[in-house]
Motif scaffolding. Sequence first.
Motif, mmCIF file in Angstrom:
data_model
loop_
_atom_site.group_PDB
_atom_site.id
_atom_site.type_symbol
_atom_site.label_atom_id
_atom_site.label_comp_id
_atom_site.label_asym_id
_atom_site.label_seq_id
_atom_site.Cartn_x
_atom_site.Cartn_y
_atom_site.Cartn_z
ATOM 1 N N TYR A 145 0.862 -1.193 0.000
ATOM 2 C CA TYR A 145 0.000 0.000 0.000
ATOM 3 C C TYR A 145 0.897 1.241 0.000
ATOM 4 C CZ TYR A 145 -3.413 3.447 1.716
ATOM 5 O OH TYR A 145 -4.225 4.553 1.875
ATOM 6 N N ASP B 90 1.537 -8.640 -0.730
ATOM 7 C CA ASP B 90 0.148 -8.212 -0.546
ATOM 8 C C ASP B 90 -0.112 -6.912 -1.301
ATOM 9 O OD1 ASP B 90 -2.425 -8.510 1.280
ATOM 10 O OD2 ASP B 90 -1.866 -6.393 1.268
ATOM 11 N N GLN C 290 -8.023 -10.404 7.069
ATOM 12 C CA GLN C 290 -6.917 -9.438 7.197
ATOM 13 C C GLN C 290 -7.471 -8.170 7.838
ATOM 14 O OE1 GLN C 290 -4.756 -6.755 3.977
ATOM 15 N NE2 GLN C 290 -4.098 -8.862 3.679
ATOM 16 N N SER D 228 -1.225 -3.001 8.614
ATOM 17 C CA SER D 228 -0.603 -1.937 9.409
ATOM 18 C C SER D 228 -0.038 -2.522 10.699
ATOM 19 C CB SER D 228 -1.555 -0.779 9.694
ATOM 20 O OG SER D 228 -1.912 -0.121 8.494
ATOM 21 N N LEU E 239 2.681 -2.239 12.028
ATOM 22 C CA LEU E 239 3.483 -1.273 12.788
ATOM 23 C C LEU E 239 2.676 0.000 13.057
ATOM 24 C CD1 LEU E 239 6.762 -1.627 10.638
ATOM 25 C CD2 LEU E 239 6.268 -2.720 12.847
ATOM 26 N N LYS F 211 4.914 -2.958 5.356
ATOM 27 C CA LYS F 211 5.396 -2.249 4.164
ATOM 28 C C LYS F 211 6.660 -1.487 4.547
ATOM 29 C CE LYS F 211 5.216 1.979 1.823
ATOM 30 N NZ LYS F 211 5.451 3.365 2.289
ATOM 31 N N SER G 197 9.993 0.978 2.491
ATOM 32 C CA SER G 197 10.360 1.591 1.210
ATOM 33 C C SER G 197 11.843 1.554 0.902
ATOM 34 C CB SER G 197 9.892 3.046 1.181
ATOM 35 O OG SER G 197 8.536 3.116 1.421
ATOM 36 N N ASN H 16 13.062 -5.836 8.691
ATOM 37 C CA ASN H 16 11.771 -6.430 9.074
ATOM 38 C C ASN H 16 11.756 -7.947 8.892
ATOM 39 O OD1 ASN H 16 10.999 -3.829 9.602
ATOM 40 N ND2 ASN H 16 9.715 -3.584 7.793
HETATM 41 N N1 LIG Z 1 -6.743 -4.909 3.846
HETATM 42 C C1 LIG Z 1 -6.663 -3.641 4.177
HETATM 43 O O1 LIG Z 1 -7.669 -2.952 4.336
HETATM 44 C C2 LIG Z 1 -5.342 -3.019 4.379
HETATM 45 C C3 LIG Z 1 -4.202 -3.706 4.034
HETATM 46 N N2 LIG Z 1 -2.968 -3.126 4.219
HETATM 47 C C4 LIG Z 1 -1.787 -3.916 3.846
HETATM 48 O O2 LIG Z 1 -0.905 -3.979 4.962
HETATM 49 C C5 LIG Z 1 0.370 -3.492 4.586
HETATM 50 C C6 LIG Z 1 1.089 -2.860 5.753
HETATM 51 O O3 LIG Z 1 0.328 -1.799 6.287
HETATM 52 P P1 LIG Z 1 0.758 -0.268 6.156
HETATM 53 O O4 LIG Z 1 -0.489 0.544 6.252
HETATM 54 O O5 LIG Z 1 1.579 -0.097 4.971
HETATM 55 O O6 LIG Z 1 1.521 0.039 7.501
HETATM 56 P P2 LIG Z 1 2.766 -0.590 8.308
HETATM 57 O O7 LIG Z 1 2.292 -0.766 9.707
HETATM 58 O O8 LIG Z 1 3.358 -1.730 7.590
HETATM 59 O O9 LIG Z 1 3.758 0.616 8.359
HETATM 60 C C7 LIG Z 1 4.411 1.123 7.243
HETATM 61 C C8 LIG Z 1 5.158 2.365 7.702
HETATM 62 O O10 LIG Z 1 6.160 1.976 8.640
HETATM 63 C C9 LIG Z 1 7.436 2.382 8.160
HETATM 64 N N3 LIG Z 1 8.396 1.297 8.449
HETATM 65 C C10 LIG Z 1 8.399 0.045 7.946
HETATM 66 N N4 LIG Z 1 9.418 -0.665 8.445
HETATM 67 C C11 LIG Z 1 10.099 0.163 9.265
HETATM 68 C C12 LIG Z 1 11.257 0.011 10.057
HETATM 69 N N5 LIG Z 1 11.915 -1.141 10.124
HETATM 70 N N6 LIG Z 1 11.680 1.076 10.783
HETATM 71 C C13 LIG Z 1 10.994 2.256 10.743
HETATM 72 N N7 LIG Z 1 9.897 2.452 10.004
HETATM 73 C C14 LIG Z 1 9.445 1.419 9.273
HETATM 74 C C15 LIG Z 1 7.277 2.575 6.668
HETATM 75 O O11 LIG Z 1 8.186 3.554 6.242
HETATM 76 P P3 LIG Z 1 8.840 3.575 4.764
HETATM 77 O O12 LIG Z 1 7.771 3.118 3.813
HETATM 78 O O13 LIG Z 1 9.220 4.999 4.611
HETATM 79 O O14 LIG Z 1 10.008 2.630 4.799
HETATM 80 C C16 LIG Z 1 5.838 3.068 6.561
HETATM 81 O O15 LIG Z 1 5.761 4.453 6.838
HETATM 82 C C17 LIG Z 1 0.037 -2.524 3.450
HETATM 83 O O16 LIG Z 1 1.177 -2.147 2.711
HETATM 84 C C18 LIG Z 1 -1.006 -3.295 2.706
HETATM 85 O O17 LIG Z 1 -0.392 -4.292 1.919
HETATM 86 C C19 LIG Z 1 -2.851 -1.890 4.772
HETATM 87 C C20 LIG Z 1 -3.966 -1.164 5.103
HETATM 88 C C21 LIG Z 1 -5.304 -1.671 4.945
#
Ligand SMILES: NC(=O)C1=CN([C@@H]2O[C@H](COP(=O)(O)OP(=O)(O)OC[C@H]3O[C@@H](n4cnc5c(N)ncnc54)[C@H](OP(=O)(O)O)[C@@H]3O)[C@@H](O)[C@H]2O)C=CC1
Length: 279
Positions: A23, A46, A167, A194, A196, A236, A238, A246
């Motif tokens: 996402y 995902d 999920q 999410s 984290l 997720k 970047s 992770n």
């Molecule tokens: N079914 C649904 O309705 C939903 C599904 N999802 C799924 O879940 C996935 C994960 O959820 P998401 O909302 O992205 O949130 P996450 O909880 O995975 O958090 C992502 C954030 O945390 C940061 N991050 C990741 N790893 C680290 C680390 N090791 N240290 C510090 N910061 C870190 C990322 O920064 P950066 O990117 O800058 O590295 C980004 O800002 C989504 O990508 C999607 O695939 C998400 C929301 C709704």
Amino acid sequence: MRQVPNVTLNNGVEIGQLGYGVYKVPAADSFALVSQALEAGYRSIDTAALYANEAGVGRAVRQATGDGGPLSREGVVVTTKVWNDSHGFDRTLTAFDESLHKLGLEYVDLYLIHWPCPEQDLYIQTYRALERLYHDGRVRAIGVCNFEPEHLRRLLDATDVVPAVNQVELHPWLQQNEVRAVNREAGILTEAWSPLARGQLLTDPVLLRIAAGLGRSVAQVVLRWHIQLGNIVIPKASSPARIRENRDIFDFQLDDGAMAAIAALDRGHRSGSDPGRVN
Ligand SMILES: NC(=O)C1=CN([C@@H]2O[C@H](COP(=O)(O)OP(=O)(O)OC[C@H]3O[C@@H](n4cnc5c(N)ncnc54)[C@H](OP(=O)(O)O)[C@@H]3O)[C@@H](O)[C@H]2O)C=CC1
Ligand SMILES: O=C(O)C(=O)[C@@H](O)[C@H](O)C(=O)CO
């Protein structure tokens, strides 16, 4: 590096307990980042129609699993989801065709309803379309996202294939104990989105203390907590460094004291939308 362990869905399909979520990964970056995740050992990706990056995800999976690629297609699980504007039997089948076309794959491994959208009141018909895709062999497993116990109970009563996963948003500040219990009782695995809390909990003092004691990052501690609870988890990130960080959660354990301290952090905090309100 320890290998990411698999868990087995209720129909026997295996999926990595840790996957990579995309996402907000821009379409232009999705090929490179998913390729890096696969190279780092992730075997589950995902995505969703909503994320507008299925093409890059599919290209990365095809490259890694095609002729001369290091992986087999059977060894990678690709998840995508039907978006809220495509609920209903026929519209869902059309949305699936569009996703499959963008991915450029022969089949989808796990196809999910993205939100129940209770006001539309179409999720039973939508799920019937997922069952059709499953019986036709176009998806290896089907499931749901963001289903509250009331949505899940109604779905279980009205349909035949028990969802493989539910999920939901889940992290130390939103532990979803009731949803997890209902999932478990029905044989549905809980997948944490999410995990984290979108980075919001990375400065939590309790988590900082546990992380410092273990010489790990807070993200690693939180992801490890998910693994020990039995959740599937799809953070997720970047950058290749964070993607690897992770992943590196399979060579340490949280003891009972740390698990109890994290259990006490539950405060009903949502970082995303409330399923009852999304339509
Ligand atoms: N079914 C649904 O309705 C939903 C599904 N999802 C799924 O879940 C996935 C994960 O959820 P998401 O909302 O992205 O949130 P996450 O909880 O995975 O958090 C992502 C954030 O945390 C940061 N991050 C990741 N790893 C680290 C680390 N090791 N240290 C510090 N910061 C870190 C990322 O920064 P950066 O990117 O800058 O590295 C980004 O800002 C989504 O990508 C999607 O695939 C998400 C929301 C709704
Ligand atoms: O990422 C997804 O899959 C979503 O559906 C969510 O991000 C959702 O749109 C949301 O929670 C927005 O805050």
